[in-house]
Design an enzyme around this catalytic site. Sequence first.
Site, PDB file in Angstrom:
ATOM      1  N   LYS A  13      -6.675  11.173  26.683  1.00  0.00           N
ATOM      2  CA  LYS A  13      -7.572  11.379  25.333  1.00  0.00           C
ATOM      3  C   LYS A  13      -7.307  12.583  24.434  1.00  0.00           C
ATOM      4  O   LYS A  13      -7.237  12.361  23.431  1.00  0.00           O
ATOM      5  CB  LYS A  13      -9.205  11.317  25.579  1.00  0.00           C
ATOM      6  CG  LYS A  13      -9.621  12.668  26.428  1.00  0.00           C
ATOM      7  CD  LYS A  13     -11.293  12.515  26.757  1.00  0.00           C
ATOM      8  CE  LYS A  13     -11.373  13.326  27.806  1.00  0.00           C
ATOM      9  NZ  LYS A  13     -10.878  14.592  28.091  1.00  0.00           N
ATOM     10  N   ARG A 160      -1.624  23.845  33.758  1.00  0.00           N
ATOM     11  CA  ARG A 160      -2.836  24.354  33.640  1.00  0.00           C
ATOM     12  C   ARG A 160      -3.151  24.816  34.895  1.00  0.00           C
ATOM     13  O   ARG A 160      -3.021  24.096  36.026  1.00  0.00           O
ATOM     14  CB  ARG A 160      -3.836  23.252  33.042  1.00  0.00           C
ATOM     15  CG  ARG A 160      -3.808  23.253  31.616  1.00  0.00           C
ATOM     16  CD  ARG A 160      -4.648  22.090  30.955  1.00  0.00           C
ATOM     17  NE  ARG A 160      -5.783  21.933  31.648  1.00  0.00           N
ATOM     18  CZ  ARG A 160      -6.732  21.090  31.439  1.00  0.00           C
ATOM     19  NH1 ARG A 160      -6.388  20.156  30.269  1.00  0.00           N
ATOM     20  NH2 ARG A 160      -7.836  20.816  31.831  1.00  0.00           N
TER      21      ARG A 160
HETATM   22  P1  AMP Z   1     -10.607  19.423  29.768  1.00  0.00           P
HETATM   23  O1  AMP Z   1      -9.354  20.439  29.346  1.00  0.00           O
HETATM   24  O2  AMP Z   1     -11.313  18.544  28.841  1.00  0.00           O
HETATM   25  O3  AMP Z   1     -10.234  18.756  31.247  1.00  0.00           O
HETATM   26  O4  AMP Z   1     -11.718  20.545  30.259  1.00  0.00           O
HETATM   27  C1  AMP Z   1     -11.101  21.696  31.148  1.00  0.00           C
HETATM   28  C2  AMP Z   1     -12.494  22.268  31.943  1.00  0.00           C
HETATM   29  O5  AMP Z   1     -13.209  22.961  30.833  1.00  0.00           O
HETATM   30  C3  AMP Z   1     -13.429  21.208  32.544  1.00  0.00           C
HETATM   31  O6  AMP Z   1     -13.130  20.968  33.901  1.00  0.00           O
HETATM   32  C4  AMP Z   1     -14.779  21.922  32.292  1.00  0.00           C
HETATM   33  O7  AMP Z   1     -14.698  22.970  33.408  1.00  0.00           O
HETATM   34  C5  AMP Z   1     -14.649  22.624  31.158  1.00  0.00           C
HETATM   35  N1  AMP Z   1     -15.242  21.886  30.094  1.00  0.00           N
HETATM   36  C6  AMP Z   1     -14.431  21.321  29.082  1.00  0.00           C
HETATM   37  N2  AMP Z   1     -15.320  20.543  28.137  1.00  0.00           N
HETATM   38  C7  AMP Z   1     -16.789  20.749  28.527  1.00  0.00           C
HETATM   39  C8  AMP Z   1     -17.886  20.342  28.199  1.00  0.00           C
HETATM   40  N3  AMP Z   1     -18.142  19.540  27.168  1.00  0.00           N
HETATM   41  N4  AMP Z   1     -18.852  20.652  28.938  1.00  0.00           N
HETATM   42  C9  AMP Z   1     -18.691  21.599  30.164  1.00  0.00           C
HETATM   43  N5  AMP Z   1     -17.668  21.878  30.635  1.00  0.00           N
HETATM   44  C10 AMP Z   1     -16.611  21.684  29.959  1.00  0.00           C
END
Ligand code: AMP
Length: 214
Positions: A13, A160
């Site tokens: 995404k 990451r």
């Molecule tokens: P992502 O890069 O979208 O996979 O996000 C990495 C991490 O950021 C996730 O595993 C959560 O710990 C935190 N995170 C990102 N977006 C959110 C959200 N909308 N609500 C809560 N935690 C979030």
Amino acid sequence: MRLVFIGIPGSGKGTQAAMLSQKWGIPRITTGDILREAVEKNSPFGRRVKPILDTGLLVPDDLILQLMGKRLSEPDCASGYILDGYPRTIGQAEGFNAYLKEKALPLDFVLWIDLEDKEVIRRIVGRRQCRACGTVYHLEFQPPKKEGICDACGGKLIQRSDDGEETIKKRIEVYQMQTEPLERYYRDNGLLHRVDGLGTPKKVFQRICDLFKE
Ligand code: AMP
């Protein structure tokens, strides 16, 4: 256009949201990047959320709603945006709805990138991101021209800290428990559109563009 992307971590995404943002010339707002940036800067907020990101759990809804309420009110969001990683829980979706209602703005489209868990793990383990500009690569599917270096800006590519196998499994579990209910939520609202996430980024992007031609 106000559009929300949902999909399991590793569904692509972020890549698709970036491609669409470039095509349409509206910002892509990625909560994960905003949170990682805060961690990198070691701000008080960053220190608070770092242990949550490291374990693959979600940051509490009230913090995210506050953060996004502020971000979405910035001038670059005036003519629309693409949301990548928000909302991620029913509580956030309801908070976001209340925000839009208050501003008298509609949500136009929710794009769900559908991909199986086993494909997701394969994708995430090979993922690398530019430390400077955030461009995402994949060692197998989309390698940079020069190993470890970003094609776009020459920055250093890193993995990451939450892309290790154990954290990924936790993130998938968290997605299934807390984010998957959004598929139903937005289907009931008549906003959900499904896209098959299997294939190259280009192929998936074509499927997305086709949806907007219909
Ligand atoms: P992502 O890069 O979208 O996979 O996000 C990495 C991490 O950021 C996730 O595993 C959560 O710990 C935190 N995170 C990102 N977006 C959110 C959200 N909308 N609500 C809560 N935690 C979030």
